[in-house]
Scaffold this active site. Structure first.
Site, PDB file in Angstrom:
ATOM      1  N   CYS A 112      36.344 -15.212  44.993  1.00  0.00           N
ATOM      2  CA  CYS A 112      36.337 -15.897  43.079  1.00  0.00           C
ATOM      3  C   CYS A 112      36.924 -14.799  42.381  1.00  0.00           C
ATOM      4  O   CYS A 112      37.627 -13.218  43.046  1.00  0.00           O
ATOM      5  CB  CYS A 112      35.038 -16.177  42.403  1.00  0.00           C
ATOM      6  SG  CYS A 112      35.189 -15.988  40.548  1.00  0.00           S
ATOM      7  N   SER A 167      36.024 -13.316  40.243  1.00  0.00           N
ATOM      8  CA  SER A 167      34.820 -12.280  39.599  1.00  0.00           C
ATOM      9  C   SER A 167      34.852 -10.950  40.729  1.00  0.00           C
ATOM     10  O   SER A 167      34.752  -9.953  40.549  1.00  0.00           O
ATOM     11  CB  SER A 167      34.051 -13.039  39.298  1.00  0.00           C
ATOM     12  OG  SER A 167      33.304 -13.459  40.068  1.00  0.00           O
ATOM     13  N   HIS A 213      37.402  -8.999  40.521  1.00  0.00           N
ATOM     14  CA  HIS A 213      37.599  -7.604  39.862  1.00  0.00           C
ATOM     15  C   HIS A 213      36.273  -7.122  39.772  1.00  0.00           C
ATOM     16  O   HIS A 213      35.782  -5.710  39.333  1.00  0.00           O
ATOM     17  CB  HIS A 213      37.438  -8.576  38.215  1.00  0.00           C
ATOM     18  CG  HIS A 213      38.465  -9.634  37.485  1.00  0.00           C
ATOM     19  ND1 HIS A 213      38.887 -10.244  37.065  1.00  0.00           N
ATOM     20  CD2 HIS A 213      39.541  -8.895  38.272  1.00  0.00           C
ATOM     21  CE1 HIS A 213      40.573 -10.437  37.176  1.00  0.00           C
ATOM     22  NE2 HIS A 213      40.479 -10.243  37.451  1.00  0.00           N
ATOM     23  N   GLU A 254      31.234 -19.025  45.698  1.00  0.00           N
ATOM     24  CA  GLU A 254      31.097 -20.014  46.030  1.00  0.00           C
ATOM     25  C   GLU A 254      30.704 -20.763  47.438  1.00  0.00           C
ATOM     26  O   GLU A 254      31.867 -20.909  48.049  1.00  0.00           O
ATOM     27  CB  GLU A 254      33.387 -20.197  45.137  1.00  0.00           C
ATOM     28  CG  GLU A 254      33.023 -19.576  44.513  1.00  0.00           C
ATOM     29  CD  GLU A 254      34.859 -19.548  44.036  1.00  0.00           C
ATOM     30  OE1 GLU A 254      35.167 -19.778  45.058  1.00  0.00           O
ATOM     31  OE2 GLU A 254      34.819 -18.988  42.895  1.00  0.00           O
ATOM     32  N   CYS A 298      17.171 -23.021  28.627  1.00  0.00           N
ATOM     33  CA  CYS A 298      16.075 -22.998  29.289  1.00  0.00           C
ATOM     34  C   CYS A 298      15.971 -24.537  28.805  1.00  0.00           C
ATOM     35  O   CYS A 298      16.272 -25.875  29.019  1.00  0.00           O
ATOM     36  CB  CYS A 298      15.854 -22.402  30.722  1.00  0.00           C
ATOM     37  SG  CYS A 298      16.803 -22.073  31.266  1.00  0.00           S
TER      38      CYS A 298
END
Length: 397
Positions: free
Chosen positions: A65, A67, A70, A95, A136
């Protein structure tokens, strides 16, 4: 077992004050303000031990990903680029898809309402919500006050095995007979990013009506997934703005009707030309370059005839958005943020869509081993030609 881990130095930027939920030396909600000199390495770890509500998954595929990239990348001062929740050291990767190799006696499968069986193909949510805090309870697990994240605060899928509570797992059995045995896991590894896009354009963006026009800014995996989702939802014009020719081409089989190269064309002018002056009902910002793309989005809204446009922010960035309020007031437009993928039945819907014709595997352009993860994280910091690079932990060098 082999695993790809990220370490960094705890070094808050000068003047940065820790938040009430930060944990000194270990955890922060603003990684780019804290972590210095991140380092990725392949290490040996013990296979995790599971509890009664957990499953042990043998990872078959795990996508890289943005992210992940990064988190391993730094700015000019040596600080991590990723701005979000992080607790280090951690095994990267979120993922993922794999097969259940061990299940606790209370690890229930939502598909069957019975305990998971060994051999079940699964994927899982990356955001580990508590289920008992106010967000939640209100139905917003992506904003859990006790949030943990696979690959960010607890060990993730760039490993041969991982453990996770069964309540976050989703069966991939609906994909059997549609995909080959190996491709089930490739498709399964794309469920999480597909759900990020689904949450952005359908849940947060409010969806579209058949015949609406949409614009996706950024042809990374989230943008490409949004292309497929919005085309299936009935969009007339699905306009993808992406400077990389190879990434832009990936959008065509997924449903993009028009491609714009923002380095060679003026985006807002092309959007109005393609839509015959109307503009778009939904704009997705998936580039992470707000200072560059928002002027074009706002110009298209201002000059177009479409009222009630929605701009959805899904890309993460430290940069501020140059937003002009008059545009949103006069044109009845909305600007909404989108984080995460959980809730509202996103996962089963994405899996169902994949089982009935929405093939996301077209965005996978490269498959690598665990040992190749560090070099590919570095490659992706500058090379924007690849679509999705997928790690196959069972594959050795």
């Amino acid at each position: 077992m082999k695993a790809v881990t990220l370490r960094a130095n705890w070094k808050p930027r000068e003047g940065y004050v820790l938040g009430r939920r930060d944990v000194e030396g270990r955890r922060t909600y603003l990684g780019s303000q804290i972590w210095h000199s991140p380092k990725v390495e392949v290490v040996e770890k013990d296979v995790p031990k599971i509890g009664p509500t957990e499953v042990l998954i043998e990872v078959k595929a795990c996508g890289i990903c943005g992210s992940d990239v990064h988190m391993a990348q730094t700015d000019e001062e040596g600080y991590m680029l990723y701005p979000g929740l992080t607790a280090l050291p951690v095994t990267l990767g979120h993922e993922f898809a794999g097969v259940v190799v061990e299940a606790g006696e209370l690890a229930f499968n939502k598909r069957t309402n019975r305990p998971f069986e060994v051999g079940e193909p699964v994927c899982a949510e990356e955001m580990l919500w508590c289920g008992s805090c106010q967000p939640c309870a209100d139905g917003y697990p992506n904003h859990c006050e006790r949030l943990e994240e696979i690959g960010f605060t607890c060990d993730g899928g760039f490993a041969q095995y991982l453990k996770i509570d069964a309540k976050y797992c989703w069966s991939l059995e609906p994909l059997r007979g549609v995909y080959s045995e190996d491709d089930i896991f490739l498709a399964g590894s794309l469920v999480e990013p597909t759900c990020v896009a689904y949450n952005a354009v359908i849940e947060r963006g409010g969806g579209i009506r058949p015949g609406d026009n949409v614009v996706i800014i950024g042809g990374g995996p989230i943008g490409l997934a949004a292309v497929a989702i919005l085309k299936r939802a009935g969009a007339a014009c699905v306009i993808l703005s992406e400077p990389s020719a190879s990434r832009a081409r990936l959008g065509l089989p997924l449903g993009a009707t028009h491609i714009i190269n923002p380095l060679k064309e003026t985006v807002w002018e092309r959007v109005l030309e393609i839509t015959k002056g109307m503009g778009a009902k939904l704009y997705l910002e998936a580039s992470g370059l707000p200072h560059l793309v928002y002027p074009d989005i706002e110009k298209a809204i201002w000059e177009g005839r479409q009222l009630n446009s929605v701009v959805v922010v899904v890309a993460r960035s430290d940069a501020k958005m140059p937003v002009f309020g008059e545009v949103y007031q006069v044109r009845r437009a909305s600007l909404v943020g989108s984080q995460g993928h959980s809730g509202h039945g996103n996962f089963p819907r994405a899996i169902s869509a994949m089982a009935t014709g929405t093939d996301m595997t077209a965005m996978i352009t490269k498959r690598i081993s665990l040992e190749e993860v560090p070099e590919n994280l570095k490659l992706l910091q500058t090379d924007k030609e690849e679509g999705k690079i997928t790690v196959l932990p069972w594959r050795g060098n």
